[in-house]
Design a protein around this motif. Structure first.
Motif: not given
Length: 263
Positions: A19-23
């Motif tokens: 989720l952090e990578v995909l923001n």
């Protein structure tokens, strides 16, 4: 759909990383658990991490959303008359944009490692209002760049206190150089052979201080140094009888201790 695969000790940990990578957030994402985590024998033998795939739909462009909204109205035929020229114009712009992006991609891809590092270093020096020439050499261990023909005042500015500015410039170039590549390329930046002279000076300091440690039979503490300079000290005294070295303290005040080895 845009998706990434991540691993973690738990499913939640792997999902959080994705989720952090995909923001994005859980509510907006599609989550697939590819592998459940396994603790293994005694908690670690044969253990496996969780593997998840997190996906989000590609965002539509604002123009596409407007056209879609127009076509969904009841007056479809009238909307079609109005929107068809607009759609053609949009298509034309998108094609030109794609061509431009492709040119940029090809240009970056065609740049050699030396060109990437040199272009960035030139930008940094230009931003510092410094004029200088760059001598670039590709070696087996990486890329060596020597800054030449700078004014005496600018040389001092580039080096900085104990080489701190030079180290910062080198760090930035290495960071950008290796941001999107699989194989790491080390870039060493020097000016007027400062690093070579500094290395020779540090080796002399290490040898002299080691002799003092043996003469007075006590440990000697050197001034704080960066990791690169501390490695030079450790390496210089690695095979010297009667002393050993260790580092203590926290950055940026970490220093080398030359210890007298008591029999």
């Amino acid at each position: 759909m845009k998706s990434v695969i991540r691993t973690g000790k738990t499913v939640d940990e792997a999902v959080s990383q994705a989720l952090e990578v995909l923001n994005t957030t859980k509510e907006k994402a599609k989550i697939e658990i590819l592998e459940e985590p396994k603790s293994g024998l005694f908690g670690f033998i044969g253990s496996k991490d969780a593997v998840v795939r997190v996906s989000i739909p590609e965002e539509k462009s604002e123009v596409s959303e407007i056209i879609e909204e127009v076509f969904s109205n009841g007056t479809k035929e009238k909307a079609k008359e109005i929107s068809e020229p607009v759609a053609e114009k949009v298509q034309e712009v998108e094609e030109k944009t794609e061509e431009f992006h492709q040119e940029k991609i090809e240009k970056v891809a065609s740049e050699s490692d030396e060109e990437i590092a040199v272009n960035l270093l030139n930008d940094i020096l230009s931003g510092m209002d410094i004029k200088a020439d760059l001598d670039v050499v590709k070696t087996e261990s990486g890329i060596e760049i020597e800054i030449k023909n700078a004014d005496d005042r600018d040389i001092g500015i580039i080096i900085g206190r104990r080489g701190e500015t030079l180290d910062a410039i080198q760090y930035l170039v290495n960071l950008a150089q290796n941001k999107s590549v699989e194989e790491y390329t080390r870039v060493v930046i020097d000016i007027n052979s400062y690093r070579k002279k500094r290395e020779e000076s540090l080796i002399r300091l290490a040898q002299k201080t080691a002799e003092r440690a043996k003469r007075y039979k006590r440990n000697m503490r050197l001034e704080p140094m960066n990791p690169y300079e501390r490695r030079i000290i450790h390496s210089a005294l690695q095979k010297v009888n009667g002393v050993s070295t260790m580092s203590e303290g926290e950055e940026p005040y970490r220093r080398v201790i030359i210890k007298f080895n008591r029999k």
